[in-house]
Each structure stands twice: as structure tokens, then as C-alpha cells.
Design an enzyme around this catalytic site. Structure first.
Site, PDB file in Angstrom:
ATOM      1  N   LEU A  55       0.836  -1.202   0.000  1.00  0.00           N
ATOM      2  CA  LEU A  55       0.000   0.000   0.000  1.00  0.00           C
ATOM      3  C   LEU A  55       0.874   1.255   0.000  1.00  0.00           C
ATOM      4  O   LEU A  55       1.710   1.444   0.887  1.00  0.00           O
ATOM      5  CB  LEU A  55      -0.921   0.023   1.224  1.00  0.00           C
ATOM      6  CG  LEU A  55      -1.816  -1.204   1.418  1.00  0.00           C
ATOM      7  CD1 LEU A  55      -2.829  -0.935   2.530  1.00  0.00           C
ATOM      8  CD2 LEU A  55      -2.517  -1.584   0.113  1.00  0.00           C
ATOM      9  N   ARG A  73       2.818  14.928   6.081  1.00  0.00           N
ATOM     10  CA  ARG A  73       3.754  15.379   7.114  1.00  0.00           C
ATOM     11  C   ARG A  73       5.209  15.422   6.643  1.00  0.00           C
ATOM     12  O   ARG A  73       6.063  15.977   7.329  1.00  0.00           O
ATOM     13  CB  ARG A  73       3.622  14.512   8.362  1.00  0.00           C
ATOM     14  CG  ARG A  73       2.414  14.888   9.200  1.00  0.00           C
ATOM     15  CD  ARG A  73       2.192  13.900  10.318  1.00  0.00           C
ATOM     16  NE  ARG A  73       1.583  12.664   9.826  1.00  0.00           N
ATOM     17  CZ  ARG A  73       1.483  11.542  10.537  1.00  0.00           C
ATOM     18  NH1 ARG A  73       1.975  11.494  11.755  1.00  0.00           N
ATOM     19  NH2 ARG A  73       0.904  10.476  10.028  1.00  0.00           N
ATOM     20  N   TYR A 115       3.195  -2.192   3.735  1.00  0.00           N
ATOM     21  CA  TYR A 115       3.120  -0.757   3.457  1.00  0.00           C
ATOM     22  C   TYR A 115       4.383  -0.293   2.720  1.00  0.00           C
ATOM     23  O   TYR A 115       5.483  -0.799   2.971  1.00  0.00           O
ATOM     24  CB  TYR A 115       3.057   0.040   4.760  1.00  0.00           C
ATOM     25  CG  TYR A 115       1.763  -0.083   5.547  1.00  0.00           C
ATOM     26  CD1 TYR A 115       0.593  -0.549   4.968  1.00  0.00           C
ATOM     27  CD2 TYR A 115       1.731   0.313   6.882  1.00  0.00           C
ATOM     28  CE1 TYR A 115      -0.583  -0.637   5.707  1.00  0.00           C
ATOM     29  CE2 TYR A 115       0.559   0.228   7.628  1.00  0.00           C
ATOM     30  CZ  TYR A 115      -0.591  -0.246   7.031  1.00  0.00           C
ATOM     31  OH  TYR A 115      -1.740  -0.327   7.762  1.00  0.00           O
ATOM     32  N   ASN A 146       6.606   8.770   8.685  1.00  0.00           N
ATOM     33  CA  ASN A 146       5.582   9.763   8.384  1.00  0.00           C
ATOM     34  C   ASN A 146       6.150  11.162   8.196  1.00  0.00           C
ATOM     35  O   ASN A 146       5.552  11.984   7.522  1.00  0.00           O
ATOM     36  CB  ASN A 146       4.523   9.787   9.491  1.00  0.00           C
ATOM     37  CG  ASN A 146       3.728   8.489   9.511  1.00  0.00           C
ATOM     38  OD1 ASN A 146       3.220   8.048   8.481  1.00  0.00           O
ATOM     39  ND2 ASN A 146       3.675   7.852  10.661  1.00  0.00           N
ATOM     40  N   TYR A 148      43.706  18.686 -14.357  1.00  0.00           N
ATOM     41  CA  TYR A 148      42.422  18.236 -14.877  1.00  0.00           C
ATOM     42  C   TYR A 148      42.675  17.256 -16.016  1.00  0.00           C
ATOM     43  O   TYR A 148      43.364  17.602 -16.980  1.00  0.00           O
ATOM     44  CB  TYR A 148      41.568  19.409 -15.380  1.00  0.00           C
ATOM     45  CG  TYR A 148      40.315  18.902 -16.063  1.00  0.00           C
ATOM     46  CD1 TYR A 148      39.374  18.172 -15.338  1.00  0.00           C
ATOM     47  CD2 TYR A 148      40.104  19.103 -17.421  1.00  0.00           C
ATOM     48  CE1 TYR A 148      38.248  17.653 -15.957  1.00  0.00           C
ATOM     49  CE2 TYR A 148      38.971  18.588 -18.048  1.00  0.00           C
ATOM     50  CZ  TYR A 148      38.052  17.864 -17.311  1.00  0.00           C
ATOM     51  OH  TYR A 148      36.945  17.340 -17.915  1.00  0.00           O
ATOM     52  N   TYR A 171      37.766  20.743 -24.307  1.00  0.00           N
ATOM     53  CA  TYR A 171      36.526  21.398 -24.749  1.00  0.00           C
ATOM     54  C   TYR A 171      36.857  22.667 -25.507  1.00  0.00           C
ATOM     55  O   TYR A 171      37.546  23.550 -24.979  1.00  0.00           O
ATOM     56  CB  TYR A 171      35.681  21.715 -23.510  1.00  0.00           C
ATOM     57  CG  TYR A 171      34.303  22.233 -23.792  1.00  0.00           C
ATOM     58  CD1 TYR A 171      33.475  21.631 -24.731  1.00  0.00           C
ATOM     59  CD2 TYR A 171      33.809  23.328 -23.089  1.00  0.00           C
ATOM     60  CE1 TYR A 171      32.195  22.108 -24.961  1.00  0.00           C
ATOM     61  CE2 TYR A 171      32.526  23.802 -23.308  1.00  0.00           C
ATOM     62  CZ  TYR A 171      31.730  23.191 -24.254  1.00  0.00           C
ATOM     63  OH  TYR A 171      30.468  23.662 -24.481  1.00  0.00           O
ATOM     64  N   SER A 217      55.462  19.938 -16.213  1.00  0.00           N
ATOM     65  CA  SER A 217      54.505  20.668 -15.381  1.00  0.00           C
ATOM     66  C   SER A 217      53.851  21.794 -16.165  1.00  0.00           C
ATOM     67  O   SER A 217      54.453  22.368 -17.073  1.00  0.00           O
ATOM     68  CB  SER A 217      55.226  21.268 -14.175  1.00  0.00           C
ATOM     69  OG  SER A 217      55.637  20.234 -13.323  1.00  0.00           O
TER      70      SER A 217
HETATM   71  C1  UD1 Z   1      -3.100   1.631   9.884  1.00  0.00           C
HETATM   72  C2  UD1 Z   1      -3.941   0.560  10.558  1.00  0.00           C
HETATM   73  C3  UD1 Z   1      -3.549   0.498  12.034  1.00  0.00           C
HETATM   74  C4  UD1 Z   1      -2.073   0.209  12.173  1.00  0.00           C
HETATM   75  C5  UD1 Z   1      -1.265   1.231  11.410  1.00  0.00           C
HETATM   76  C6  UD1 Z   1       0.188   0.842  11.380  1.00  0.00           C
HETATM   77  C7  UD1 Z   1      -6.032   0.520   9.362  1.00  0.00           C
HETATM   78  C8  UD1 Z   1      -7.479   0.910   9.398  1.00  0.00           C
HETATM   79  N1  UD1 Z   1      -5.317   0.892  10.414  1.00  0.00           N
HETATM   80  O1  UD1 Z   1      -3.434   2.849  10.490  1.00  0.00           O
HETATM   81  O2  UD1 Z   1      -4.292  -0.517  12.685  1.00  0.00           O
HETATM   82  O3  UD1 Z   1      -1.684   0.229  13.538  1.00  0.00           O
HETATM   83  O4  UD1 Z   1      -1.724   1.303  10.038  1.00  0.00           O
HETATM   84  O5  UD1 Z   1       0.927   1.859  10.789  1.00  0.00           O
HETATM   85  O6  UD1 Z   1      -5.620  -0.155   8.444  1.00  0.00           O
HETATM   86  N2  UD1 Z   1      -3.062   3.771   2.456  1.00  0.00           N
HETATM   87  C9  UD1 Z   1      -3.470   3.720   1.150  1.00  0.00           C
HETATM   88  N3  UD1 Z   1      -4.750   4.057   0.846  1.00  0.00           N
HETATM   89  C10 UD1 Z   1      -5.624   4.429   1.793  1.00  0.00           C
HETATM   90  C11 UD1 Z   1      -5.199   4.486   3.138  1.00  0.00           C
HETATM   91  C12 UD1 Z   1      -3.906   4.149   3.439  1.00  0.00           C
HETATM   92  O7  UD1 Z   1      -2.695   3.394   0.255  1.00  0.00           O
HETATM   93  O8  UD1 Z   1      -6.782   4.702   1.425  1.00  0.00           O
HETATM   94  C13 UD1 Z   1      -1.679   3.417   2.784  1.00  0.00           C
HETATM   95  C14 UD1 Z   1      -0.889   4.597   3.270  1.00  0.00           C
HETATM   96  O9  UD1 Z   1      -0.184   5.221   2.204  1.00  0.00           O
HETATM   97  C15 UD1 Z   1       0.069   3.979   4.270  1.00  0.00           C
HETATM   98  C16 UD1 Z   1      -0.688   2.784   4.786  1.00  0.00           C
HETATM   99  O10 UD1 Z   1      -1.682   2.502   3.841  1.00  0.00           O
HETATM  100  O11 UD1 Z   1       1.255   3.520   3.674  1.00  0.00           O
HETATM  101  C17 UD1 Z   1      -1.274   3.019   6.150  1.00  0.00           C
HETATM  102  O12 UD1 Z   1      -2.134   4.094   6.077  1.00  0.00           O
HETATM  103  P1  UD1 Z   1      -2.325   5.072   7.296  1.00  0.00           P
HETATM  104  O13 UD1 Z   1      -3.344   6.074   6.969  1.00  0.00           O
HETATM  105  O14 UD1 Z   1      -1.012   5.548   7.773  1.00  0.00           O
HETATM  106  O15 UD1 Z   1      -2.945   4.057   8.367  1.00  0.00           O
HETATM  107  P2  UD1 Z   1      -3.106   4.328   9.892  1.00  0.00           P
HETATM  108  O16 UD1 Z   1      -4.295   5.144  10.118  1.00  0.00           O
HETATM  109  O17 UD1 Z   1      -1.820   4.770  10.448  1.00  0.00           O
HETATM  110 CA    CA Z   2       0.527   5.410   9.500  1.00  0.00          CA
END
Ligand code: UD1
Ligand code: CA
Length: 504
Positions: free
Chosen positions: A12, A19, A107, A234, A372, A393, A411
């Protein structure tokens, strides 16, 4: 045990990464020689999955372009709007054919997760016949994470997000890393039942766990003691923390493999670097981008090597090298700059304040000082005198210079390319050489010296220089064997002068 081969890994990486406060998508920030998402893909690759899909959203074009280069086998799926982690996984699965077997979710911003940990997760999942296995960690401060709710039998009942948790649930220290192994069927069925009925109005992937359990599946956790492997990035403060830790691990591994690292805290080694046994890394060294350091080589202090090969027993001191090759036993620096295509043969030397680009310097040849060297091919055993410039060049195009074996360039010589200096030839110090020099010839291309006798005493009378000149003249008159005015040696020969030739 045979390593399990999952059907797919879904990474993901669609989130915005607000941030980071960056125009670069978060997962493209570099860390020890890979991007964040590059680390996630490398860990996933260790499982040899049949499919590897990265879910992209924010900055998708840049992320896709990067992945196409870093790992062309990766499939990307677009999640247009970030409706939650469950929705993101569903988008990833849509890009793949129907799956059976194990599906792993990770992730793109958790770079220390290792392939070994993922393999352990998949093995536990398949060994125990689980519907879902989640990677968890015990944290001193679980704030912000989803909490793992255990059933009486010790398996996992579900995960509750902090924003949805009761005060009692918030006292749980075991957190969800966001990394899971699912059976494809449990994942598909769970995703189909998700709702947005929660504090954030999102489709939570975490709800699949309770759904799988309700459907009669076994849901369990693999708890890792190495919490770094679950740490997400983050912001740039976390990026720096994670970078220091990953670097510490990489440097420690090289020390255990037989490399001396004098100051691990100031030594930075990318994950794709190789260092030979008994090599020595002095303080303040960066080995980057696929650099290879040979056995017994000494690098540093204060040296950056990027995409550079350093041969066995070579030395590179206080220098900056990119895309260069340093031959066995060669010496570079202090204060040298090797640019792409600089290739030094065995035992060659590039010394102080010397820049080399697109040039081959043959075995045993030396460019010791202030020079050089651009677009040149230098043979073996040659000596390039101090302050020589390969004038490559003409303002429009670059041209090459070929210098033969055992050539001695005086030299302060300008070698104006295109130019060939034949084997064994010499050039006189201070020459501007514009025409080819035949083998064994001496090229002289400079104004002949003219001394205006007595000029200082006449034109700078009363100055310290004039006084010194007068004393020298009076002393010379008293000593019959004294130096002739003018100082030219008998016979009026050209003095060649290749300062820097006699190197210890
Ligand atoms: C999520 C988990 C949480 C866990 C935490 C660990 C869920 C609901 N919660 O929370 O239990 O402790 O990760 O870090 O899953 N992402 C997408 N598309 C989306 C949402 C997120 O690609 O629609 C990706 C983000 O880019 C990121 C990862 O998923 O890499 C996690 O998303 P983030 O929003 O940070 O999740 P948390 O709320 O921190
Ligand atoms: Ca997160």
C-alpha cells in the site's frame, strides 16, 4: 522448510504523506540506497510471490515511473481516492487475476521490514492454517496505532483503531503493524463486507480480521521483538531515525563480515554496497549506490564513493568519486575528484587537487598534483606533471587526448585535444601542446626566456628587491666561480622540468 511462495504481495503506497512537507511523494524519499517503496518491494521480492502489486495514488506518475525502473516486474494499481486501507487492498486485487493461496499486505513506508520477517509470517500463517495472521509489536507508547484484541484462547479477536477504541482498549500495548498474511478467500470475503461505520468513515482493512473470525476462520498474530521492522515513516524526523538504524545494521553486518570500521557512527553504507574482507573504512565515509570496495582497500577519512569500484589494496583518501574505477593497489587523494568514466589501472596514482573525467589512466601512471584530466587515454608508466590540463573542450565539442606509455608531460602543460602524444615522448614544462607529438620526441611550445639584466636595480631602485640584487651582484664579483648572470646552464639547453615526477 521450503520457503512458501505466496500468490501475491500487495504494497500500500497511495497515501499523501502530508507530514513530509515535500514535493516528492513520500515513498520516493531515499534511504540507504533505495527509496522507501524500493525497500518494501525488495522485502516482498524475498517471498518470490507470483504477483507483486503496489497500490499508488498520490504522486502516482512519479511512483510508477520509479517502480518501472527499480523493478519492472511490479504491477501498479491506482487508488484514486484514499478511502481506507481496505479499499486500497481491494484496488490492488482488482489489478490481478483471481487468486488462491496466501496474500501478503505490507506498506510502502515501512522500510526496515525484512524479507526474513515476512517469510516467518507466511510460514506461521500456513503452518497454523490461519485465515489471517497479523504482524504485531509491543510498544511502550502505542499511541496512534490500531490495538490488537486477544480472545481468551490467545488468538486474535480483532483490531480496533485508536480513534474507535474504548479507554480500556487503549491500554493495550500490542499494536497492529499493518502487515498481514491472508488466505485469498478470507481476504476477498472480508473486503466485500467492509463498511465505513467507524470514527474515520473509512474502509478499514483491520475489520477483515474480526469478519474472518466470525466466518469461522482462525486469526492469529506473529509478534516481532524487533519493533524497528514495523516502524513507518511519516515525517523527516522519523526518516532520519530509521536511516540511522538501518545504517547501523548495515555497517554492523560488514564489520561481522571482516571489515574494519573505525567510526561506525559517521560511516554510511548503502544496502547495495559490497565491501571486501580486511578493508578499512576510516571516519566520515559514505559508500553509496552500488559501490564495491575490494579486499584490504583503505577508504577515508572524509570520502564519498558513489557507484565506484575500488580494487583490492587501493587507497582513497579525502576524495569524492562517482562512477569511477580504481585499480588494484592504486592511490587516490587526498582531495581528488573522480567523475564518471574515470578508470585507474593497477598501481596508478591520482593525487592532490586532481579532477578526472571520462579518462583511462594506465597501470602505474601518475597524475600527482593540481591537474584536470578530461576525455583522455593515458598509457602505462606515464607521469603527468603538476598543473597539467587536458584541454578537452573547444566551446562546442569535447575532444579526446591519447597519451602513450611512459610519456612524461612537463609541469603546467596544456594538452589541447584532439591530440596524440606518442609512447615515450616528453613535453616541456609550460607548453601549450596543440599538435601531435611523435613517440620519443620532446615537444616544446612556449616563449623562449629573455632576461633583461640589471632591470631591478635600475627600475626599482631603493626597493628590498633592488638591495638583494645589489648584494648578489657584489658577492658574485668577489667569487670568480659564481653563477653567471642570467643563470642559464652551459650550452643553453631547454630545461624540461616535470615537477612531481619523483614521487616517494
Ligand atoms: C493503519 C492501521 C492500524 C495500524 C497502522 C500501522 C487501518 C485501518 N489501520 O493505520 O491498525 O496500527 O496502520 O501503521 O488499516 N493507504 C493507502 N490508501 C488508503 C489508506 C492508506 O494506500 O486509502 C496506505 C498509506 O499510504 C500507508 C498505509 O496505507 O502507507 C497506512 O495508512 P495510514 O493512513 O497511515 O494508516 P493508519 O491510520 O496509520
Ligand atoms: Ca501510519
Amino acid at each position: 522448510m521450503e520457503p512458501a511462495r505466496p500468490a501475491a504481495v500487495v504494497v500500500l503506497a497511495a497515501g499523501e504523506g502530508t507530514r513530509m512537507r515535500s514535493s516528492l511523494p513520500k515513498v520516493l524519499h531515499p534511504l540507504c540506497g533505495r527509496t522507501l517503496v524500493g525497500h518494501a518491494v525488495a522485502a516482498a521480492r524475498a517471498l518470490q510471490p507470483e504477483h507483486l502489486v503496489v497500490v499508488v495514488g498520490h504522486g502516482r506518475d512519479a511512483v510508477r515511473a520509479h517502480l518501472a525502473e527499480a523493478d519492472p516486474g511490479v504491477v501498479t494499481a491506482v487508488q484514486d481516492r484514499q478511502l481506507g486501507t481496505g479499499h486500497a487492498v481491494a484496488c490492488g486485487l482488482e489489478a490481478l487475476p483471481p487468486l488462491t493461496g496466501t496474500v501478503v499486505v505490507t506498506y510502502g513506508d515501512v522500510p526496515l521490514l525484512s524479507g526474513t520477517t515476512l517469510r516467518a509470517l507466511v510460514e506461521a500463517h500456513e503452518r497454523d492454517g490461519n485465515a489471517v495472521t497479523v504482524l504485531t509489536a509491543l510498544l511502550d507508547d502505542p499511541t496512534g496505532y490500531g490495538r490488537v484484541l486477544r480472545a481468551v484462547d490467545g488468538t486474535v479477536a480483532g483490531i480496533v483503531e485508536e480513534k474507535d477504541a474504548t479507554p480500556e482498549q487503549r491500554t493495550v500495548y500490542e499494536v497492529n503493524s499493518g502487515i498481514y498474511a491472508f488466505t485469498a478467500a478470507a481476504l476477498r470475503d472480508g473486503l466485500a463486507r467492509l463498511t465505513t461505520d467507524n470514527a474515520q468513515g473509512e474502509l478499514y482493512l483491520t475489520d477483515v480480521l474480526a469478519l474472518a473470525r466470525a466466518a469461522g476462520g482462525r486469526v492469529d498474530a506473529l509478534r516481532t521483538a524487533d519493533t524497528w521492522q514495523t516502524e513507518g515513516v511519516n515525517d523527516r524526523v522519523q526518516l532520519a531515525r530509521v536511516r540511522r538504524e538501518l545504517n547501523r545494521r548495515v555497517v554492523e553486518a560488514w564489520m561481522r563480515a571482516g571489515v574494519t570500521v573505525e567510526d561506525p557512527g559517521t560511516t554510511w553504507v548503502d544496502v547495495d554496497v559490497t565491501v571486501g574482507r580486511d578493508a578499512v573504512l576510516r571516519p566520515q565515509v559514505q559508500l553509496l549506490a552500488g559501490t564495491v570496495v575490494g579486499e584490504g582497500a583503505v577508504v577515508g577519512p572524509d570520502t564519498t564513493l558513489r557507484g565506484t569500484r575500488v580494487g583490492p589494496g587501493a587507497q582513497v583518501v579525502r576524495s569524492h568519486c562517482e562512477g569511477a574505477v580504481v585499480g588494484e593497489g592504486a592511490a587516490v587523494g587526498p582531495f581528488a575528484y573522480l567523475r564518471p568514466g574515470a578508470v585507474l589501472g593497477a598501481g596508478a596514482k591520482v593525487g592532490t587537487y586532481v579532477e578526472v573525467k571520462g579518462s583511462t589512466i594506465g597501470a602505474g601512471s601518475k597524475v600527482p598534483h593540481l591537474s584536470y584530466v578530461g576525455d583522455a587515454q593515458i598509457g602505462e608508466g606515464a607521469n603527468i606533471g603538476a598543473a597539467t590540463v587536458f584541454v578537452n573542450y573547444d566551446g562546442v565539442a569535447k575532444h579526446r587526448t591519447v597519451v602513450g606509455d611512459h610519456v612524461r608531460v612537463g609541469s603546467d602543460t596544456m594538452l589541447v585535444a584532439p591530440l596524440v602524444v606518442g609512447d615515450g615522448a616528453y613535453t616541456a614544462a609550460g607548453s601549450v601542446v596543440t599538435q601531435d607529438v611523435p613517440p620519443g620526441a620532446m615537444a616544446v611550445a612556449r616563449g623562449r626566456q629573455r632576461n633583461v639584466e640589471g632591470w631591478v636595480e635600475r627600475r626599482r631602485a631603493g626597493s628590498p628587491a633592488a638591495e638583494a640584487a645589489r648584494r648578489a651582484r657584489e658577492q658574485g664579483a668577489r667569487e670568480p666561480g659564481g653563477r653567471e648572470p642570467g643563470g642559464r646552464e652551459p650550452g643553453g639547453q631547454e630545461q624540461v622540468g616535470t615537477a612531481g615526477e619523483e614521487q616517494a
